[in-house]
Design a protein around this motif. Structure first.
Motif, PDB file in Angstrom:
ATOM      1  N   THR A 145       1.086  -1.049   0.132  1.00  0.00           N
ATOM      2  CA  THR A 145      -0.120   0.117  -0.073  1.00  0.00           C
ATOM      3  C   THR A 145       0.800   1.249   0.086  1.00  0.00           C
ATOM      4  OG1 THR A 145       0.025  -0.363   2.308  1.00  0.00           O
ATOM      5  CG2 THR A 145      -1.935  -0.999   1.073  1.00  0.00           C
ATOM      6  N   THR A 146       0.441   2.259  -0.599  1.00  0.00           N
ATOM      7  CA  THR A 146       0.913   3.474  -0.569  1.00  0.00           C
ATOM      8  C   THR A 146       0.135   4.569  -0.121  1.00  0.00           C
ATOM      9  OG1 THR A 146       2.153   2.921  -2.603  1.00  0.00           O
ATOM     10  CG2 THR A 146       2.139   5.303  -2.092  1.00  0.00           C
ATOM     11  N   HIS A 147       0.920   5.285   0.893  1.00  0.00           N
ATOM     12  CA  HIS A 147      -0.009   6.412   1.841  1.00  0.00           C
ATOM     13  C   HIS A 147       0.615   7.816   1.218  1.00  0.00           C
ATOM     14  CE1 HIS A 147      -1.031   3.721   5.257  1.00  0.00           C
ATOM     15  NE2 HIS A 147      -1.702   3.376   4.199  1.00  0.00           N
ATOM     16  N   LEU A 148      -0.228   8.994   1.055  1.00  0.00           N
ATOM     17  CA  LEU A 148       0.146   9.880   0.857  1.00  0.00           C
ATOM     18  C   LEU A 148      -0.034  10.783   1.873  1.00  0.00           C
ATOM     19  CD1 LEU A 148       1.201  12.154  -1.489  1.00  0.00           C
ATOM     20  CD2 LEU A 148      -1.322  12.472  -2.285  1.00  0.00           C
ATOM     21  N   VAL A 149       1.115  11.802   2.242  1.00  0.00           N
ATOM     22  CA  VAL A 149       0.585  12.944   2.998  1.00  0.00           C
ATOM     23  C   VAL A 149       0.879  14.202   2.230  1.00  0.00           C
ATOM     24  CG1 VAL A 149       1.397  13.870   5.360  1.00  0.00           C
ATOM     25  CG2 VAL A 149       1.807  11.619   4.757  1.00  0.00           C
ATOM     26  N   TRP A 150      -0.314  14.802   2.367  1.00  0.00           N
ATOM     27  CA  TRP A 150      -0.473  15.910   1.562  1.00  0.00           C
ATOM     28  C   TRP A 150      -0.183  17.397   2.645  1.00  0.00           C
ATOM     29  CZ3 TRP A 150      -5.500  18.410  -0.436  1.00  0.00           C
ATOM     30  CH2 TRP A 150      -5.323  19.718  -1.089  1.00  0.00           C
ATOM     31  N   PHE A 151       1.438  17.868   2.718  1.00  0.00           N
ATOM     32  CA  PHE A 151       1.655  18.980   3.590  1.00  0.00           C
ATOM     33  C   PHE A 151       1.190  20.218   3.162  1.00  0.00           C
ATOM     34  CE2 PHE A 151       4.544  15.467   4.487  1.00  0.00           C
ATOM     35  CZ  PHE A 151       4.623  15.670   5.829  1.00  0.00           C
ATOM     36  N   ARG A 152       0.514  21.147   3.856  1.00  0.00           N
ATOM     37  CA  ARG A 152       0.144  22.365   3.783  1.00  0.00           C
ATOM     38  C   ARG A 152       0.766  23.161   4.791  1.00  0.00           C
ATOM     39  NH1 ARG A 152      -5.277  20.348   2.263  1.00  0.00           N
ATOM     40  NH2 ARG A 152      -6.095  20.485   4.255  1.00  0.00           N
ATOM     41  N   ASN A 153      -0.204  23.833   5.804  1.00  0.00           N
ATOM     42  CA  ASN A 153       0.377  24.644   6.817  1.00  0.00           C
ATOM     43  C   ASN A 153       0.807  23.727   8.141  1.00  0.00           C
ATOM     44  OD1 ASN A 153       0.172  26.905   5.557  1.00  0.00           O
ATOM     45  ND2 ASN A 153      -1.379  27.887   7.073  1.00  0.00           N
ATOM     46  N   ASP A 154       1.488  22.594   8.077  1.00  0.00           N
ATOM     47  CA  ASP A 154       2.001  21.795   8.960  1.00  0.00           C
ATOM     48  C   ASP A 154       3.387  21.279   8.510  1.00  0.00           C
ATOM     49  OD1 ASP A 154       1.061  20.444   6.444  1.00  0.00           O
ATOM     50  OD2 ASP A 154      -0.012  18.882   7.416  1.00  0.00           O
ATOM     51  N   LEU A 155       4.323  22.165   8.262  1.00  0.00           N
ATOM     52  CA  LEU A 155       5.618  21.736   7.563  1.00  0.00           C
ATOM     53  C   LEU A 155       6.532  21.245   8.744  1.00  0.00           C
ATOM     54  CD1 LEU A 155       5.988  24.988   5.428  1.00  0.00           C
ATOM     55  CD2 LEU A 155       5.268  22.684   4.861  1.00  0.00           C
ATOM     56  N   ARG A 156       6.251  20.191   9.243  1.00  0.00           N
ATOM     57  CA  ARG A 156       6.969  19.544  10.488  1.00  0.00           C
ATOM     58  C   ARG A 156       7.060  18.016  10.480  1.00  0.00           C
ATOM     59  NH1 ARG A 156       2.467  21.104  12.737  1.00  0.00           N
ATOM     60  NH2 ARG A 156       1.301  19.682  13.725  1.00  0.00           N
ATOM     61  N   VAL A 157       7.977  17.424  10.987  1.00  0.00           N
ATOM     62  CA  VAL A 157       7.957  15.921  11.151  1.00  0.00           C
ATOM     63  C   VAL A 157       7.367  15.668  12.773  1.00  0.00           C
ATOM     64  CG1 VAL A 157       9.330  15.407   9.388  1.00  0.00           C
ATOM     65  CG2 VAL A 157      10.353  15.714  11.743  1.00  0.00           C
ATOM     66  N   ASN A 158       7.849  16.489  13.692  1.00  0.00           N
ATOM     67  CA  ASN A 158       7.197  15.950  14.938  1.00  0.00           C
ATOM     68  C   ASN A 158       5.450  16.658  15.314  1.00  0.00           C
ATOM     69  OD1 ASN A 158       9.806  15.459  16.551  1.00  0.00           O
ATOM     70  ND2 ASN A 158      10.348  17.344  15.548  1.00  0.00           N
ATOM     71  N   ASP A 159       4.997  15.493  16.016  1.00  0.00           N
ATOM     72  CA  ASP A 159       3.596  16.158  16.226  1.00  0.00           C
ATOM     73  C   ASP A 159       3.055  16.501  15.201  1.00  0.00           C
ATOM     74  OD1 ASP A 159       1.578  15.873  17.950  1.00  0.00           O
ATOM     75  OD2 ASP A 159       2.012  18.225  18.341  1.00  0.00           O
ATOM     76  N   ASN A 160       2.924  15.755  14.152  1.00  0.00           N
ATOM     77  CA  ASN A 160       2.144  16.002  12.900  1.00  0.00           C
ATOM     78  C   ASN A 160       1.343  14.881  12.878  1.00  0.00           C
ATOM     79  OD1 ASN A 160       1.309  15.858  10.168  1.00  0.00           O
ATOM     80  ND2 ASN A 160       2.895  17.195   9.636  1.00  0.00           N
TER      81      ASN A 160
END
Ligand code: FAD
Length: 471
Positions: A1-16
């Motif tokens: 399976t492939t998951h896509l994360v669409w980043f917008r106003n959440d430009l971080r890896v911690n607590d996302n």
């Protein structure tokens, strides 16, 4: 399976929240995507400094993700309308099974997301998360299940909810078992960018976390005493990171409580917590009252105010040449750095609306075009507060006196002199009324005389609001 994360106003890896959910299945391939929408940004008056801030953080996000085995694709389309079609073809090409994203609460953004979900149909499972807030909009309401219109009861109910259970932070995803090539160099966005003073706004998620830690260690305890004085570096300066999601409000809350466990009970740190709740209040309001996103005042009758259209006065305000030193110093801080102290945002907004009788929406737009921390909810909330057109706003007959505001909050003119070097030699006693001193000394200052007489302006504004209210 492939998951896509669409980043917008959440430009971080911690607590996302979206990223963490996408990575939960250790076997899934996870791909990130950021879509630049310059046409939309222009419509929203995004400041070139904020574009630069975003650009830099997309780059550092791309590196942070690559270290975890997640590729970040960056693409550009014209505007939000073009997102649905692009995402549809992207998902087909990449064989995406599920899309994860964090909600944005502004109207255009919500319409875009609805269109995307519709276009993806049943082929891609979409999951959205309330990530940019401590508590989801709509979850803190009155006994009648309505959004609060006044801040203090909202804040009380909010804190009660926090006592019932704190929103937890999620860790950054673990590295996935895949090695990726070095991330590509980011292509330019088709949007003007303006350099940022990195001593004020260091780039990077870790820098933001460090700044939060440092602030919560000591300065937050002195926040109540210092936060109103622009000459003091007494606030967190985290707004740009919060506005673009380089930092989350949950990270702020937990760090605060770690250092100041009594903050929820009204002890040390509670005043800063209150500011985070103001941020939530305005976000929750946007969802409850979408008209706020449509340039409409919350209090309808205020739309009847007949504004004065004096271009030269508006220009003087923008450029910091009104002859009121505290207003001018503040505007120059904004124009030079992209940030302005909160006390001064209230002062200059009040001055534009109540002294120059200028439509608050013009000020709101100008702020957006300059602010590195530009955020529709907070900016609109702040302007409607100052213009007395919003929920829980200052009553229209309460009008700041720009001279006394300066005297109270920058008594010795330390902040003023920092931004108005032409007033360096003016003695403290006259720093808020330099023209009086210049006349006494028979000097010609390289600084304008006041463009309005406050007392008269006040009377005219009261009359204009009064007439609007009656009409
Ligand atoms: P701190 O005092 O350390 O506060 C911590 C955080 O709480 C801030 O980073 C911010 O995210 C939030 N916050 C603080 N005060 C408010 C508030 N009154 N409303 C909403 N959130 C708040 N803030 C923005 O983030 N973007 C804007 O576009 C914006 N426009 C404003 C326009 C006007 C006319 C006014 C009066 C205020 C505006 N504010 C805006 C709110 C506030 O001035 C800034 O958030 C604050 O000055 C940022 O500095 P700081 O990070 O040091 O804040």
């Amino acid at each position: 399976t492939t998951h896509l994360v669409w980043f917008r106003n959440d430009l971080r890896v911690n607590d996302n929240l979206a990223l963490a959910a996408a990575c939960r299945d250790p076997h899934a391939r996870v791909v990130g995507l950021f879509i630049a929408t310059p046409g939309q940004w222009r419509q929203h008056d995004m400041a070139p400094r904020q574009a630069e801030f975003i650009w830099q953080h997309v780059q550092s996000l791309s590196h942070a993700l690559a270290q975890r085995g997640i590729e970040l694709r960056v693409h550009e389309v014209a505007d939000f309308n073009a997102c649905a079609e692009y995402l549809k073809s992207f998902c087909e090409q990449q064989h995406i099974d599920a899309l994860f994203y964090n909600y944005q609460y502004e109207l255009n953004e919500r319409q875009r997301d609805a269109a995307v979900e519709k276009a993806l149909g049943r082929d891609v499972v979409c999951q959205g998360f309330d990530d940019s807030v401590l508590l989801p909009p709509g979850s803190v309401t009155t006994g009648n299940h309505e959004m609060y219109k006044v801040f203090t009861p909202f804040s009380k109910a909010f804190i009660k909810r926090l006592h019932e259970g704190l929103p937890e932070c999620v860790p950054a995803p673990k590295a996935r078992e895949i090695t990726l090539p070095e991330p590509e160099i980011l292509r330019e966005f088709d949007y003007s960018r303006q350099p940022i003073d990195e001593s004020l706004f260091p780039i990077g998620e870790q820098q933001a976390i460090n700044q939060l830690r440092q602030f919560c260690r000591q300065p937050v305890a002195d926040y109540e005493q210092q936060r109103d004085f622009p000459a003091i570096d007494g606030t967190s300066r985290l707004s740009a990171y919060l506005a673009t999601g380089v930092l989350s409000p949950r990270q702020c809350l937990h760090r605060l409580l770690k250092e100041h466990p009594q903050a929820l009970e009204g002890g040390s740190g509670s005043i800063w917590l209150n500011e985070l709740i103001w941020r939530e209040f305005y976000r929750h309001l946007l969802v409850a009252y979408p008209k706020l996103c449509r340039h409409q005042p919350f209090i309808s009758w205020t739309d009847n105010v007949v504004w004065r259209q004096d271009e030269s006065q508006f220009l003087a305000w923008q450029q910091g040449k009104t002859g009121f030193p505290i207003v001018d110093a503040a505007m120059r801080q904004l124009n030079t750095t992209g940030w302005m102290h909160n006390r001064l945002r209230m002062v200059v907004a009040s001055f534009l609306v109540k002294d120059l009788l200028c439509d608050w929406r013009r000020g709101e737009r100008y702020f957006m075009s300059q602010l590195i921390d530009g955020d529709l909810a907070a900016n609109n909330g702040g302007w409607q507060w100052a213009a007395s057109t919003g929920t829980d706003a200052a009553p229209y007959f309460r009008i700041f006196n720009p001279t006394t505001q300066g005297e109270r909050f920058d008594a010795q003119g330390e902040f003023i002199r920092r931004w108005l070097p032409e007033l360096t030699d003016v003695p403290d006693k006259y720093i808020h009324t330099p023209w009086v001193w210049a006349e006494k000394q028979q000097l010609k200052l390289d600084y304008p005389r006041p463009i309005v007489e406050h007392k008269q302006a006040r009377i005219a504004t009261l009359a204009a609001y009064e007439a609007a209210r009656k009409s």
